[in-house]
Write a protein that holds these residues in place. Structure first.
Motif, PDB file in Angstrom:
ATOM      1  N   ASP A  12       9.626   3.930  -6.538  1.00 21.61           N
ATOM      2  CA  ASP A  12      10.125   2.697  -6.454  1.00 21.61           C
ATOM      3  C   ASP A  12       9.268   1.550  -5.755  1.00 21.61           C
ATOM      4  N   SER A  13       7.873   1.619  -6.218  1.00 22.30           N
ATOM      5  CA  SER A  13       7.107   0.584  -5.586  1.00 22.30           C
ATOM      6  C   SER A  13       6.441  -0.271  -6.692  1.00 22.30           C
ATOM      7  N   ILE A  14       5.904  -1.398  -6.213  1.00 19.47           N
ATOM      8  CA  ILE A  14       5.204  -2.539  -7.040  1.00 19.47           C
ATOM      9  C   ILE A  14       3.675  -2.275  -6.663  1.00 19.47           C
ATOM     10  N   PHE A  15       2.936  -2.055  -7.499  1.00 15.53           N
ATOM     11  CA  PHE A  15       1.657  -1.834  -7.440  1.00 15.53           C
ATOM     12  C   PHE A  15       0.701  -3.422  -7.973  1.00 15.53           C
ATOM     13  N   ALA A  16      -0.439  -3.567  -7.403  1.00 13.33           N
ATOM     14  CA  ALA A  16      -1.192  -4.755  -7.730  1.00 13.33           C
ATOM     15  C   ALA A  16      -2.597  -4.214  -8.080  1.00 13.33           C
ATOM     16  N   GLU A  37      -5.279  -0.517  -7.447  1.00 15.06           N
ATOM     17  CA  GLU A  37      -3.845  -0.019  -7.561  1.00 15.06           C
ATOM     18  C   GLU A  37      -3.225   0.184  -6.449  1.00 15.06           C
ATOM     19  N   GLU A  38      -3.233  -0.949  -5.603  1.00 12.41           N
ATOM     20  CA  GLU A  38      -2.592  -0.880  -4.118  1.00 12.41           C
ATOM     21  C   GLU A  38      -0.860  -1.032  -4.275  1.00 12.41           C
ATOM     22  N   PRO A  39      -0.326  -0.214  -3.582  1.00 14.91           N
ATOM     23  CA  PRO A  39       1.306  -0.411  -3.538  1.00 14.91           C
ATOM     24  C   PRO A  39       1.411  -1.820  -2.477  1.00 14.91           C
ATOM     25  N   VAL A  40       2.128  -2.631  -2.901  1.00 14.41           N
ATOM     26  CA  VAL A  40       2.377  -3.868  -2.212  1.00 14.41           C
ATOM     27  C   VAL A  40       3.734  -4.058  -1.745  1.00 14.41           C
ATOM     28  N   TYR A  41       4.622  -3.375  -2.573  1.00 15.07           N
ATOM     29  CA  TYR A  41       6.069  -3.412  -1.934  1.00 15.07           C
ATOM     30  C   TYR A  41       6.910  -2.146  -2.309  1.00 15.07           C
ATOM     31  N   HIS A  42       7.710  -1.636  -1.225  1.00 18.39           N
ATOM     32  CA  HIS A  42       8.416  -0.451  -1.812  1.00 18.39           C
ATOM     33  C   HIS A  42       9.814  -1.033  -1.714  1.00 18.39           C
ATOM     34  N   GLY A  43      10.610  -0.129  -2.437  1.00 17.12           N
ATOM     35  CA  GLY A  43      12.390  -0.263  -2.386  1.00 17.12           C
ATOM     36  C   GLY A  43      12.542  -1.200  -3.453  1.00 17.12           C
TER      37      GLY A  43
END
Length: 382
Positions: free
Chosen positions: A315-319, A330-336
């Motif tokens: 459930d995360s957005i990666f950049a 490949e950093e997660p920038v937002y969860h949920g």
């Protein structure tokens, strides 16, 4: 002191000479030794840093999933098609923009209720749309700077049928669309060149057994197209077509996991394969490479250097940054969130996100500034 410095320099030069001479005993070899200066060592590479979230902007509560976010018209301005209910009148749709800090909507212009399938050009200067008339459909390009409408193609319903598959090239020069002959059902591709102000049509050859076309992406040189197809078995595929005279010929086909495709340049493109594999294909040498695995949705920045993506069952957005055949950081920038739409700003520093909110299954820490269900928000990076 000067004598000591001179002695050190002479010793260093002698040591290098000994090393080079010893290398000759193992065969002839040429080497270049680069010793960077102190200044070069401390020069920061802005493109090598990982993604860090600076601010998350929540769009106004009046923006709902019934509205349509078209994209960015400027580095800090988003434009969309919003439904407005007026007293004693039926619901109307207006083009509106919202700028940082993304609190208030500003009207751009009204939209004819008979106009649909709006597509914003990547540079944010034009909007294309299909307008229904009594005689058929017309393809119109609207200038956002002065509001002028230009009809670039007209289709008589008795002879031709415009298929709702509009797509801009990433440099905003070309607008492509599909139409069919009402009698023979022969499909053709139309291309409008905004620079030359010319529209040309091309017959699609070799597409008879590939399935139904669901989307088209045209390259920046206006010579190649990516088609997504669906067969009767509900299997999807990507098809590369090349303009050959007055026709578009099939050059490459591969099974996919959906309609997500993107050009990296005029020779390389990316598509989502089955089971979430993100492929890059280079038609110059027919090389197929794997960029990522288990991808659910992806979106490249306008300069094609960065990618935002979500993964299956997460459930995360990666950049990340695209470098060669690799995705770095490949950093997660937002969860949920389960994103249904991700759009990079023109300066590649912000990400517009729309999707359904879900509770994080990966982190026990509470989410910060999480938007409500189906409410768009903007992630601004440092």
């Amino acid at each position: 002191m000067m004598t000591n410095k001179r002695f050190i320099r002479m010793s260093t030069a002698l040591l290098i000479l000994i090393v080079l001479m010893s290398g000759c005993t193992h065969g002839q070899r040429s080497e270049t030794i680069v010793i960077p200066s102190t200044e070069e060592n401390h020069t920061s590479d802005q493109g090598s840093r990982s993604f860090q979230v600076k601010t998350i902007y929540r769009l106004p509560a009046s923006v709902t999933d019934n509205d349509e976010m078209l994209g960015w018209s400027a580095p800090d301005t988003v434009i969309g098609l919003f439904k407005i209910v007026r007293s004693s009148e039926r619901m109307k749709r207006n083009l509106q923009r919202i700028s940082i800090p993304y609190e208030n909507l500003t009207n751009v212009q009204n939209v004819d209720i008979n106009t649909h399938s709006l597509e914003l050009s990547p540079d944010g200067k034009y909007i294309s749309g299909i307008t229904k008339t009594q005689d058929g459909d017309s393809l119109t390009v609207i200038s956002l700077s002065d509001g002028q409408h230009k009809e670039v193609a007209r289709f008589n319903s008795r002879e031709q049928l415009l298929v709702q598959k509009l797509s801009w090239s990433s440099d905003s020069r070309y607008l492509s669309y599909l139409f069919t002959d009402s009698n023979s059902r022969q499909e053709s591709l139309g291309i409008y060149d905004t620079d030359a102000d010319i529209t040309k049509d091309y017959h699609l050859t070799g597409f008879e057994n590939t399935g139904n076309i669901t989307s088209v992406k045209i390259s920046d040189d206006g010579r190649s197209m990516l088609f997504t197809m669906v067969q009767s078995s509900r299997k999807s595929s990507v098809v590369l077509g090349i303009i050959n005279g007055s026709e578009v010929d099939v050059q490459y086909e591969h099974q996919t996991g959906g309609e997500q495709i993107a050009w990296l340049n005029n020779e390389q493109f990316v598509y989502l394969g089955t089971e979430g594999t993100l492929y890059e294909y280079d038609r110059r040498n027919s090389e197929l490479s794997v960029l990522l695995e288990n991808v659910e949705r992806f979106e490249f920045s306008q300069n094609r250097k960065y990618i935002a993506y979500s993964l299956n069952e997460k459930d995360s957005i990666f950049a990340g940054k695209l470098q060669g055949k690799n995705i770095l950081y490949e950093e997660p920038v937002y969860h949920g969130i389960n994103p249904s739409q991700m759009l990079w700003s023109p300066d590649n520093n912000s990400l517009l996100v729309n999707g359904e909110k879900i509770y994080s299954r990966l982190s026990r820490t509470p989410m910060v500034a999480s938007p409500s269900d189906h409410q768009p928000f903007i992630i601004k990076f440092q």
